[in-house]
Write an enzyme that holds these catalytic residues in place. Structure first.
Site, mmCIF file in Angstrom:
data_model
loop_
_atom_site.group_PDB
_atom_site.id
_atom_site.type_symbol
_atom_site.label_atom_id
_atom_site.label_comp_id
_atom_site.label_asym_id
_atom_site.label_seq_id
_atom_site.Cartn_x
_atom_site.Cartn_y
_atom_site.Cartn_z
ATOM 1 N N GLU A 6 0.802 -1.219 0.000
ATOM 2 C CA GLU A 6 0.000 0.000 0.000
ATOM 3 C C GLU A 6 0.836 1.270 0.000
ATOM 4 O O GLU A 6 0.487 2.254 -0.671
ATOM 5 C CB GLU A 6 -0.947 0.001 1.205
ATOM 6 C CG GLU A 6 -2.112 -0.961 1.112
ATOM 7 C CD GLU A 6 -1.771 -2.382 1.502
ATOM 8 O OE1 GLU A 6 -2.661 -3.251 1.417
ATOM 9 O OE2 GLU A 6 -0.604 -2.632 1.898
ATOM 10 N N HIS A 8 -11.051 -5.673 9.287
ATOM 11 C CA HIS A 8 -11.758 -5.411 8.038
ATOM 12 C C HIS A 8 -13.031 -4.610 8.270
ATOM 13 O O HIS A 8 -13.921 -4.617 7.423
ATOM 14 C CB HIS A 8 -12.114 -6.729 7.335
ATOM 15 C CG HIS A 8 -10.941 -7.544 6.902
ATOM 16 N ND1 HIS A 8 -10.223 -8.310 7.786
ATOM 17 C CD2 HIS A 8 -10.351 -7.699 5.686
ATOM 18 C CE1 HIS A 8 -9.247 -8.928 7.129
ATOM 19 N NE2 HIS A 8 -9.301 -8.570 5.852
#
Length: 658
Positions: A397, A464
């Site tokens: 990322e 998540h």
């Protein structure tokens, strides 16, 4: 030291010498000024001039270079007027950052230089992004990025090399191995003989170059750059050199053994090359003195110009106005044709239509190409736009955020999908320190949208399910958008992509396939910073965003007697304070409902703003309702207990009864 002239002309040799002599003499002057207290800090590159000068001379003036502290030769070889450099170092207006950053922390599109940030690693990913844009433009350009041997220990180094290798990007990764990361010697930085060997792990060509030999640097880099323009690929270069001064002057060099200093002093790149030119009768001591006199006169003239320049003056408004690049909102007329679609369809449709509208827009993310993304937002996109514009990325990322910035620097647009908003923590540094500060620091926009699938309610557990908007609303320079309905999601995403500033675009996963709405089939935009008034009433103001908006509406549906203003913020930065204050002044009561936990959240700021600006209109304390101060649990029962949805009704009735 052995110099091999090869096919280089005498004029080229003299030019390279003068290009090295100039930064050396500037540095010697800076050390005098430092002792006189006329400059505050200096990061010395004495002993490393051949690398900066050789690499820069091997590239064309249109090819980007990303230097570091010890690369003064990059700036002088690109022929930046010296008074502008001196003004930069003194924090004056003729510099490049309006006094907002120091030394070499600056970039300039005029000279195709992208300056570093102190975190070092992200600029390697930026180079990958610049090279990606070069590849997509097919302009046959390379770019070069510098780091030290210490910087190769950072994860961003490895991520950037991996991305560049996987995508065959024409980047020269230049490691200046000067023996020490501040005071830490190389044997405590890495455990391999040569850093160039790391290229093997990434399937990347690599070379070791004598960084003190200007002819070897210039010849080898010229050869590689020419080859890379025709056969795009990354190349890792390890320049063996030494830092003859401290990390910065205050650090000193007492930690360096004297015999090591003596060894490298004998290999000084300027002195040894001068001696070579004298020996070959290409230079005389008289001509050398002329060169020095010319450079000295230039330094003194430009220094005086910088000293004579007034101290920088600014106002609070001008400082605030430079946080973002000004953007003109463009509204589009649409036909009356609509279709009833889900939230997820609206996001996909808005992204697709933006890709059609902006031919220079690329999207990047994990599994977004053939697979269509884990939420199928980009399903079949590669059939329309191809894999060049719809790019699967490695799981890195930080490098991809940095690459998105590099794409923007090179004149294109980028949308990056975080597979889950939680994973943004792995790309946090370049978002808050690179994207957010870019325009304020050196007037370079970051035309990047980071899509953030977020939120609880789907049993996804602690890693998540976060709705982490507060991480970014705190950071000046970032825009934060958080729609709750399909119509808003499509229009706001289009506007976010049009906006030249970095935007964090939150998309609640629980809304993806549960919320339907009639949405125009045409491309359209909605303004950022404009809240939506969903219901009107005089009893209380309910302020919310994201999934929590639907909790508020559901609660009101069970209490028909409550007449409330319901404000869906839609945009958290910029924030529609006018809508909030106008409503609260009318109703006299306010309750803020959010999914995030309470402490340090956006609701805390909104509450404080209401108290400061609407206190005399309030008939009750401002109430905040948020989820529990715990990580988000997986079990359905525990997750439902965690969410603020369960506490809203009681809090609403209590504040109404106050």
């Amino acid at each position: 030291m052995l110099y091999n002239k090869g096919k280089l002309s005498n004029e080229t040799l003299i030019s390279l010498y003068k290009k090295m002599l100039k930064p050396r003499m500037i540095e010697e002057k800076m050390l005098i000024l430092l002792r006189q207290g006329k400059i505050s800090k200096w990061f010395g590159g004495i002993g490393q001039e051949a690398i900066a000068v050789g690499v820069t001379s091997a590239l064309t003036s249109e090819e980007y270079i990303l230097p570091m502290h010890r690369n003064l030769g990059v700036f002088t070889t690109r022929e930046i007027p010296l008074y502008r450099l001196f003004s930069q170092w003194q924090g004056k207006a003729s510099g490049f950052t309006k006094g907002r950053d120091r030394s070499f922390h600056f970039g300039t599109q005029e000279y195709k230089i992208v300056g570093m940030i102190s975190h070092l690693g992200p600029q390697l990913g930026v180079a990958s992004g610049i090279a990606l844009a070069n590849t997509l433009k097919n302009n046959k350009q390379v770019c070069a990025v510098f780091t030290g041997e210490g910087g190769t220990s950072e994860g961003d180094f490895h991520e950037a090399l991996n991305v560049a290798s996987v995508w065959s990007l024409p980047v020269l990764f230049c490691i200046e191995n000067n023996g020490y990361g501040l005071s830490t010697p190389t044997q405590e930085q890495y455990n391999c003989e040569n850093l160039a060997d790391r290229g093997k792990g990434y399937g990347m060509e690599s070379h070791i170059i004598d960084g003190n030999n200007i002819l070897e640097v210039y010849t080898k880099v010229s050869e590689l750059a020419e080859s890379m323009r025709e056969n795009p690929r990354p190349v890792l270069l390890e320049f063996k050199t030494f830092r003859m001064r401290g990390h910065e002057e205050a650090s000193g060099t007492k930690y360096v053994p004297q015999e090591l200093m003596d060894h490298w002093a004998a290999k000084d790149p300027v002195d040894t090359f001068r001696n070579y030119l004298l020996f070959e009768n290409l230079l005389t001591t008289q001509i050398d003195e002329v060169f020095k006199a010319e450079i000295s006169a230039e330094i003194n003239e430009h220094l005086q110009k910088a000293f004579d320049e007034d101290k920088i003056a600014s106002t609070k408004s001008s400082e605030l106005n430079d946080v973002f690049q000004p953007s003109q909102y463009e509204e589009f007329e649409v036909t009356n044709e609509t279709e009833n679609i889900r939230f997820v369809d609206a996001i996909s449709q808005g992204l697709k239509q933006s890709m059609e509208r902006h031919s220079d827009l690329i999207i990047m993310g994990q599994d977004i190409a053939e697979y269509g993304g884990v939420f199928k937002i980009t399903d079949k996109f590669i059939n329309h736009f191809g894999k060049e514009r719809v790019r699967n990325t490695p799981i890195c990322e930080s490098a991809i955020v940095s690459a998105a910035y590099g794409v923007s620097v090179n004149g294109m647009k980028a949308v990056m999908e975080m597979q889950f908003a939680d994973f943004v923590s792995s790309g946090f540094n370049p978002i808050v320190n690179l994207l957010a500060k870019s325009h304020y620091r050196w007037n370079q926009n970051a035309d990047v949208v980071v899509r953030m699938p977020c939120g609880a309610g789907v049993g996804a557990g602690p890693f998540h399910s976060q709705t982490n908007e507060a991480w970014f609303t705190k950071t000046p320079g970032l825009k934060v958008v958080y729609p709750a309905f399909p119509y808003d999601a499509k229009g706001l995403l289009a506007t976010a992509i049009n906006d030249p500033n970095p935007v964090l675009f939150f998309e609640h996963k629980a809304l993806y396939r549960s919320i339907y709405q009639d949405v125009p089939t045409d491309y359209y935009t909605l303004p950022l910073g404009k809240a939506s008034l969903l219901k009107e009433g005089n009893d209380i103001t309910i302020i919310s965003f994201g999934s929590a908006v639907h909790w508020a509406l559901e609660t009101l549906s069970n209490h028909a007697h409550i007449q409330a203003d319901v404000i869906d913020l839609r945009s958290l930065q910029p924030l529609d304070t006018e809508a909030i204050y106008e409503s609260v002044k009318k109703t006299g009561k306010a309750i803020i409902l959010q999914e995030d936990s309470l402490f340090g959240s956006i609701s805390s700021d909104i509450s404080a703003m209401i108290m400061e600006n609407c206190f005399e209109y309030l008939d009750a304390p401002v109430k905040r309702v948020a989820s529990m101060e715990t990580p988000i649990p997986f079990d359905q029962g525990l997750e439902q207990q965690y969410l603020a949805k369960n506490d809203f009704e009681a809090a609403l009735l209590a504040i109404l009864a106050y």
